[in-house]
Write a protein that holds these residues in place. Structure first.
Motif, PDB file in Angstrom:
ATOM      1  N   ILE A 121      -0.750   4.649   2.291  1.00  9.83           N
ATOM      2  CA  ILE A 121      -1.221   4.998   3.282  1.00  9.83           C
ATOM      3  C   ILE A 121      -1.614   3.704   4.848  1.00  9.83           C
ATOM      4  O   ILE A 121      -1.533   2.424   4.515  1.00  9.83           O
ATOM      5  CB  ILE A 121      -2.280   5.917   3.210  1.00  9.83           C
ATOM      6  N   LEU A 122      -1.174   3.996   5.349  1.00 12.76           N
ATOM      7  CA  LEU A 122      -1.169   3.098   7.047  1.00 12.76           C
ATOM      8  C   LEU A 122      -1.912   3.322   7.711  1.00 12.76           C
ATOM      9  O   LEU A 122      -2.038   4.975   8.400  1.00 12.76           O
ATOM     10  CB  LEU A 122       0.174   2.386   6.868  1.00 12.76           C
ATOM     11  N   ILE A 123      -3.229   2.972   8.258  1.00 17.47           N
ATOM     12  CA  ILE A 123      -3.669   3.243   9.179  1.00 17.47           C
ATOM     13  C   ILE A 123      -3.638   1.863  10.357  1.00 17.47           C
ATOM     14  O   ILE A 123      -3.781   1.174  10.739  1.00 17.47           O
ATOM     15  CB  ILE A 123      -5.099   2.895   9.368  1.00 17.47           C
ATOM     16  N   CYS A 124      -2.576   2.423  11.218  1.00 20.29           N
ATOM     17  CA  CYS A 124      -2.132   1.477  12.649  1.00 20.29           C
ATOM     18  C   CYS A 124      -2.974   0.944  13.433  1.00 20.29           C
ATOM     19  O   CYS A 124      -3.305   1.384  13.692  1.00 20.29           O
ATOM     20  CB  CYS A 124      -1.046   2.159  13.762  1.00 20.29           C
ATOM     21  N   ARG A 125      -2.336   0.125  13.254  1.00 13.69           N
ATOM     22  CA  ARG A 125      -3.508  -1.271  14.344  1.00 13.69           C
ATOM     23  C   ARG A 125      -2.486  -1.523  15.418  1.00 13.69           C
ATOM     24  O   ARG A 125      -3.172  -2.277  16.167  1.00 13.69           O
ATOM     25  CB  ARG A 125      -4.300  -2.297  13.970  1.00 13.69           C
ATOM     26  N   ASP A 126      -1.310  -0.890  15.949  1.00 15.80           N
ATOM     27  CA  ASP A 126      -0.588  -1.361  16.617  1.00 15.80           C
ATOM     28  C   ASP A 126      -0.444  -0.604  18.275  1.00 15.80           C
ATOM     29  O   ASP A 126       0.208  -0.263  19.101  1.00 15.80           O
ATOM     30  CB  ASP A 126       0.422  -1.879  16.592  1.00 15.80           C
ATOM     31  N   VAL A 132      -2.731   7.702  11.082  1.00 13.49           N
ATOM     32  CA  VAL A 132      -3.313   7.450   9.815  1.00 13.49           C
ATOM     33  C   VAL A 132      -1.464   8.566   9.269  1.00 13.49           C
ATOM     34  O   VAL A 132      -0.780   9.421   9.848  1.00 13.49           O
ATOM     35  CB  VAL A 132      -4.075   8.805   8.758  1.00 13.49           C
ATOM     36  N   MET A 133      -0.734   7.371   8.381  1.00 13.31           N
ATOM     37  CA  MET A 133       1.168   7.938   8.029  1.00 13.31           C
ATOM     38  C   MET A 133       0.954   7.430   6.740  1.00 13.31           C
ATOM     39  O   MET A 133       0.371   6.813   6.096  1.00 13.31           O
ATOM     40  CB  MET A 133       1.530   7.916   8.939  1.00 13.31           C
ATOM     41  N   GLY A 143      -2.005  -3.141  10.782  1.00 22.15           N
ATOM     42  CA  GLY A 143      -2.466  -1.806  10.684  1.00 22.15           C
ATOM     43  C   GLY A 143      -2.989  -2.087   8.934  1.00 22.15           C
ATOM     44  O   GLY A 143      -2.539  -3.294   8.576  1.00 22.15           O
ATOM     45  N   ASP A 144      -4.318  -1.546   8.821  1.00 27.16           N
ATOM     46  CA  ASP A 144      -4.158  -1.371   7.347  1.00 27.16           C
ATOM     47  C   ASP A 144      -3.868  -0.628   5.894  1.00 27.16           C
ATOM     48  O   ASP A 144      -3.790   0.628   6.506  1.00 27.16           O
ATOM     49  CB  ASP A 144      -6.511  -0.812   7.420  1.00 27.16           C
ATOM     50  N   TYR A 145      -3.515  -0.525   4.913  1.00 25.96           N
ATOM     51  CA  TYR A 145      -2.919  -0.213   4.578  1.00 25.96           C
ATOM     52  C   TYR A 145      -3.322   0.001   2.794  1.00 25.96           C
ATOM     53  O   TYR A 145      -4.335  -1.001   2.657  1.00 25.96           O
ATOM     54  CB  TYR A 145      -1.328  -0.939   3.411  1.00 25.96           C
ATOM     55  N   PHE A 146      -2.849   1.389   2.165  1.00 24.06           N
ATOM     56  CA  PHE A 146      -4.050   1.545   1.284  1.00 24.06           C
ATOM     57  C   PHE A 146      -3.678   2.319   0.020  1.00 24.06           C
ATOM     58  O   PHE A 146      -2.876   2.877  -0.030  1.00 24.06           O
ATOM     59  CB  PHE A 146      -5.513   2.406   1.787  1.00 24.06           C
TER      60      PHE A 146
END
Length: 663
Positions: A121-126, A132-133, A143-146
């Motif tokens: 799961i990626l929460i984009c930070r750009d 969320v994708m 972004g932040d990867y989970f």
């Protein structure tokens, strides 16, 4: 002028040397330091990769034929040369060994299969309003990867929950920028619609931070916060606001209820449980992150039947973490030979301490037992499916009068649109079902192939496929002769018992050449296939042409066989007919998918991408200024220079690119 020496392409009269003598010749030059060695056969193919604390000591063990298992003895006899890499520590050797095994896939090593990348799961930070994708592949987007999650389904469920609980957007940036009113997701309360200002960016980013906290392990604190906010809103008689917090609590409860195990005290761990039966091994991998179960996946590594479960698990784990992030804790169902060394290697890779444990009691032991039960059940299902598949293969041999039951079936199909973007596809099936790792795509590229000529396309695909098989069989003959010479030089062949066991092991291995080829088409396509196989001397491969029935009805297929004037049909409810339909449909699906991907790529291609020095910024500026790549191609140098970021030299380069191409 010096004449260049000529080289002969014919096979050497005397087979290359193989076996213990070849290996012994390397000993005098080998150091006592750690390293990795590769064994190669007469064709130069890597057949084994191993690590060693001392290269000289390890290789000296191979320099004799006696005292080895059947697998090692066959490997030694097939070795025609070796290559070595020295490293600083044994832990480095282990990591390099795993990397080379995945790269070369040697036939005598334990091999991971179905090694698809795991989704995150990626929460984009750009972007000012982060989305969320689901994400696979390289992490080159800010972004932040989970993760990792075991499957795309597990990611989809979690993303769906995040939308319901935190109202985060999941649309692309281009869709976000083009919105003039909220989309359906906002209407069904799955998105807060920052695109149209239904929520301010500051308030939206508060939701994003809460979602990150939840994914980072703060699920309980997020839940308590929403409980307090819900009560606070209810006390103020703001019932609509209180209901929105209640709905978020329901969504958070739903995701944790979906997970079968959420153990206390296990924040971050991977669990590996291995089970062996019937000469096969199943390894179940469970992922726990932030105290939550993020799914599991079953693997069936390719390994020699003589290897015990500990050895298979040992080699599998090293390969598994070659390209994946390592958790702080790894739990195993069996103790493995290199546990301490593997922990050291993974700690080096992760740049922090990694613990590998085989728990015997408590919560962690319960988790491992659960994973082991899953491995046992999954292997049982696979063996049952293999048994059913075996009966279908026997049915094919019986219905079509084949001399033996096929162990490898290859199915060929072509796809194109009016002759453009033509591709060929080959799918493979065997006793265990579809073997997707051996599917092949063929871009139709021969200048002699007329666009849209299905017969010519099939000829090109089959020629490329079976030419490789014919060449490999010549090399195998040379290698076999070399192995016999090596065996004679070391005191004769192996004992009859060992040879029998070796033959049994070879029988279990999945073959590289097909026993049966199915062609999607009638007599014409079958004739092409017969000519190609006859040209390579491959007369023992059975051929069947599968032609659609009248009105293309499934169930009324005609089967064309060589040397048979009239086609045959199978009964409408025959399981073998359904099986062949599945094979044909899978080949058709694979061919269509390959063709669509190629067509989409060609449609999306832009000639500006081929010009050196034109990156995304300059490309965007050119397209914005002129409107299209075609308009750019018609522009003069002065017009090009007027575009922001395009210098005189670059304008000349762009102009020359299009006009040289036209000329």
């Amino acid at each position: 002028m010096t004449e260049e020496p000529t080289t002969s392409t014919s096979p050497p009269e005397t087979p290359a040397k193989t076996g213990p003598e070849v290996i012994a010749a390397y000993l005098k030059h080998l150091p006592q330091s750690p390293g990795v060695y590769r064994m190669l056969d007469v064709a130069g193919e890597v057949i084994y990769v191993g690590k060693a604390r001392s290269l000289r000591a390890r290789v000296s063990n191979y320099a004799r034929l006696q005292g080895h298992t059947n697998r090692i003895a066959r490997m030694v006899l097939a070795t025609a040369s070796m290559e070595f890499v020295t490293v600083g520590t044994e832990a480095e050797a282990l990591l390099l060994e795993a990397n080379l095994i995945k790269r070369f896939r040697p036939r005598f090593n334990v091999l991971m299969r179905d090694d698809k990348s795991f989704p995150y799961i990626l929460i984009c930070r750009d972007h000012p309003a982060p989305a969320v994708m689901k994400h696979r592949g390289a992490r080159n987007r800010k972004g932040d990867y989970f993760g990792p999650f075991a499957s795309a389904g597990a990611v989809d469920r979690t993303v769906n929950m995040l939308q319901r609980a935190f109202l985060l957007r999941s649309c692309s940036d281009s869709v976000y920028e083009s919105r003039t009113r909220p989309c359906l997701l906002h209407q069904i309360k799955r998105c807060s619609a920052p695109c149209t200002g239904e929520i301010g960016l500051d308030d939206y980013n508060v939701l994003v931070n809460e979602a990150e906290r939840f994914l980072s392990g703060g699920s309980q604190s997020v839940r308590r916060m929403y409980q307090e906010l819900m009560q606070e809103a209810a006390d103020k008689l703001e019932f609509e606001t209180a209901a929105s917090y209640r709905n978020r609590l329901w969504a958070l409860a739903h995701v944790t209820a979906d997970q079968s195990i959420n153990p206390e005290g296990v924040e971050e761990a991977d669990v590996f449980a291995a089970y062996q039966d019937g000469g096969q091994t199943c390894i179940q991998v469970f992922f726990f992150r932030t105290g939550q179960n993020w799914g599991n996946r079953a693997y069936y590594p390719k390994a020699d039947r003589s290897l015990n479960v500990e050895d298979v698990l040992d080699s599998f784990i090293a390969q598994f973490y070659d390209d994946k992030p390592v958790p702080r804790l790894v739990l195993l169902s069996h103790d493995i030979p290199n546990r301490d060394l593997l922990a050291e290697a993974l700690s080096t890779k992760a740049e922090r301490k990694v613990e590998i444990r085989v728990p015997s009691r408590g919560t962690k032991s319960t988790i491992v037992e659960h994973a082991l039960a899953n491995a046992r059940e999954a292997l049982g299902r696979k063996l049952a499916e293999s048994s059913s598949q075996a009966r279908l293969l026997e049915g094919i041999a019986e219905r079509f009068g084949l001399s033996s039951v096929p162990r490898r079936i290859e199915v060929f199909d072509n796809s194109h649109t009016a002759g453009t973007n033509a591709v060929g596809a080959m799918i493979v099936a065997g006793p265990e079902g579809f073997v997707k790792g051996q599917y092949r795509k063929f871009n139709i590229k021969s200048p002699d192939t007329t666009p849209g000529d299905d017969y010519a396309m099939m000829r090109e695909v089959l020629t490329r496929r079976f030419k490789r098989i014919a060449e490999a069989e010549v090399i195998d003959e040379i290698q076999s002769e070399a192995a016999e010479i090596a065996a004679d030089a070391t005191g004769g062949p192996l004992s009859p018992v060992v040879v029998a066991e070796d033959d049994a092991a070879e029988e279990q291995a999945f073959p590289d050449r097909p026993d049966l080829v199915l062609i999607d088409g009638g007599l014409g396509q079958l004739s092409v296939a017969r000519e190609v196989l006859a040209g390579f001397g491959l007369h023992d491969i059975a051929l069947i042409g599968v032609a659609k029935g009248p009105d293309r009805d499934a169930g009324r297929e005609h089967f064309h066989l060589p040397n048979r004037e009239r086609p045959i049909m199978l009964e409408a409810k025959d399981p073998v007919l359904y099986f062949i339909q599945r094979l044909r449909d899978e080949a058709h699906r694979f061919a269509i998918g390959t063709h669509r991907a190629k067509r989409a790529k060609s449609l999306g291609a832009n000639p500006l991408d081929e010009i050196e020095g034109i990156g995304p910024t300059r490309k965007r500026a050119l397209l914005t200024h002129f409107g299209s790549a075609k308009a750019v191609s018609r522009a003069g140098v002065e017009d090009l220079k007027a575009v922001e970021g395009i210098s005189a030299d670059m304008a000349k380069k762009i102009y020359d690119f299009f006009h040289e191409r036209a000329g």
